[in-house]
Design an enzyme around this catalytic site. Structure first.
Site, PDB file in Angstrom:
ATOM      1  CD  GLU A  94      -2.837  -1.308   2.353  1.00 47.44           C
ATOM      2  OE1 GLU A  94      -3.912  -1.879   2.203  1.00 47.44           O
ATOM      3  OE2 GLU A  94      -2.456  -0.870   3.456  1.00 47.44           O
ATOM      4  CB  CYS A 107       3.107   7.689   2.993  1.00 42.32           C
ATOM      5  SG  CYS A 107       3.604   6.505   4.258  1.00 42.32           S
ATOM      6  CB  CYS A 114       7.364  -4.985   8.451  1.00 40.46           C
ATOM      7  SG  CYS A 114       8.703  -3.926   9.069  1.00 40.46           S
ATOM      8  CB  CYS A 118       6.293  -1.843  15.576  1.00 39.70           C
ATOM      9  SG  CYS A 118       7.901  -1.363  14.924  1.00 39.70           S
ATOM     10  CB  CYS A 121       2.905  -1.472  13.258  1.00 41.18           C
ATOM     11  SG  CYS A 121       2.985  -1.442  11.466  1.00 41.18           S
ATOM     12  CB  CYS A 339       0.499   6.910  11.585  1.00 42.69           C
ATOM     13  SG  CYS A 339       2.108   6.472  12.109  1.00 42.69           S
TER      14      CYS A 339
HETATM   15  S1  SF4 Z   1       6.026   0.429  12.295  1.00 41.98           S
HETATM   16 FE1  SF4 Z   1       5.297  -1.394  11.166  1.00 41.98          FE
HETATM   17  S2  SF4 Z   1       6.099  -1.157   9.099  1.00 41.98           S
HETATM   18 FE2  SF4 Z   1       7.261   0.263  10.425  1.00 41.98          FE
HETATM   19  S3  SF4 Z   1       9.064  -0.908  11.087  1.00 41.98           S
HETATM   20 FE3  SF4 Z   1       7.498  -1.246  12.665  1.00 41.98          FE
HETATM   21  S4  SF4 Z   1       6.466  -3.139  12.012  1.00 41.98           S
HETATM   22 FE4  SF4 Z   1       7.603  -2.388  10.239  1.00 41.98          FE
END
Ligand code: SF4
Length: 346
Positions: A94, A107, A114, A118, A121, A339
């Site tokens: 995306e 963005c 990923c 995190c 996220c 975000c």
């Molecule tokens: S915020 Fe999400 S996309 Fe960004 S580094 Fe952390 S896990 Fe990966």
């Protein structure tokens, strides 16, 4: 059907020149093809009208042009647009167009899924499937530039690498994409309009400084207290704060470019005085500014936006210490483009 032919846009201009020589042709044909691929954005070899039919057929026999395809485009009430972008192998990433009064920001994503984990996220819930190629990153920017012209009557003005993925875990491809975005043969954008945002991969921050990059650096810090940061972003155990601090000091010594800290305040996690004091202290190490980002919960778990008073307390403490701090309202919430929300639904 999956093809085994090579994507021609993985070749440099020099590679293309050598290819034509190896085919008994003139090297300058390589320059012509390169221009078609990048400045003119050709999607098919048949678009390359200053090449003979024979040459176009020969290219077709050896290569493919793997353009991305915008599968779906969602429009938010606030003008934000989210693209679901299909790659040549069927995977989807995306990217988001974020308009404000004076600028349009793209963005973009750097990985499918990923590498990192995190806890707040949505992308982290998808495991990393692969890195994006330079042309796949470049194409996201081109698509958003076209949408900006179409829907907002102005070209794209800024790019942030804050979509899906950790850009510094796909370093070489991100750097190649930025080279093309900033090159006159690509989009000719100033590197000062590009921000690479990392979760704090210290050794790659040093590498960027050594490579004398000209774009801006943002760090998603979220806490300057080690245990809290480790809880929010478990992988940061591998990149502890003293190491991050050292990398950022190194970056500033070499580039003289200020750092932006991206920081979300969550209720019950980092909305206490200890966290505020730690951030103020950390901000004094290297010239910086702080963006306090509004958060959009991805579920009803422990990561929820803090009360406005907590954000005010951060702003007050940072300003008292002479540090520029702004609250960044999230855009595109109604289409899950804000975000932390990318990949929430796809
Ligand atoms: S915020 Fe999400 S996309 Fe960004 S580094 Fe952390 S896990 Fe990966």
């Amino acid at each position: 059907m999956q093809t085994t032919k090579k994507d021609i846009r993985t070749l440099s201009k020099e590679d293309l020149r050598n290819f034509f020589v190896s085919q008994g042709d003139k090297s300058f044909r390589g320059n012509q093809v390169y221009e078609w691929l990048w400045s003119k954005g050709a999607h098919h070899f048949d678009d390359m009208t200053n090449l003979s039919k024979e040459t176009r057929n020969m290219l077709e026999a050896h290569f493919v042009i793997n353009h991305i395809k915008v599968d779906t485009m969602q429009h938010s009430n606030d003008g934000t647009i989210k693209n679901a972008v299909r790659l040549h192998d069927g995977l989807v990433v995306e990217s988001v167009l974020i308009p404000t009064e004076t600028r349009t920001t793209a963005c973009v994503s750097s990985q499918v899924g990923c590498s990192l984990d995190c806890n707040f996220c949505a992308t982290a819930r998808l495991k990393r499937m692969r890195n994006l190629a330079p042309d796949e990153i470049y194409d996201q920017v081109v698509a958003i530039d076209q949408e900006s012209r179409l829907y907002h009557n102005r070209p794209l003005s800024n790019i942030v690498f804050m979509g899906m993925g950790e850009p510094l875990m796909n370093y070489n491809n991100v750097m190649k994409a930025i080279d093309m975005i900033t090159s006159d043969e690509g989009l000719g954008m100033s590197p000062k309009r590009i921000t690479v945002s990392t979760s704090g991969v210290s050794k790659m921050i040093k590498k960027m400084a050594d490579d004398e990059v000209k774009f801006k650096l943002a760090v998603s810090l979220h806490s300057a207290v080690e245990e809290i940061r480790n809880h929010i972003m478990p992988f940061t155990k591998n990149f502890p704060l003293p190491e991050l601090r050292e990398a950022l000091e190194y970056w500033y010594r070499k580039t003289k470019s200020k750092i932006t800290y991206e920081y979300v305040v969550w209720g019950g996690i980092n909305d206490d005085k200890k966290s505020i004091d730690a951030l103020v202290k950390f901000c004094k190490y290297v010239p910086c500014k702080v963006n306090l980002i509004e958060y959009n919960p991805i579920d009803d778990g422990e990561f929820q936006q803090a009360a406005p008073e907590a954000i005010d307390a951060y702003i007050k403490a940072l300003e008292n210490a002479g540090i520029v701090a702004k609250v960044r309202r999230s855009r595109g919430k109604d289409i899950d483009a804000a975000c932390g929300q990318l990949a929430n639904k796809s």
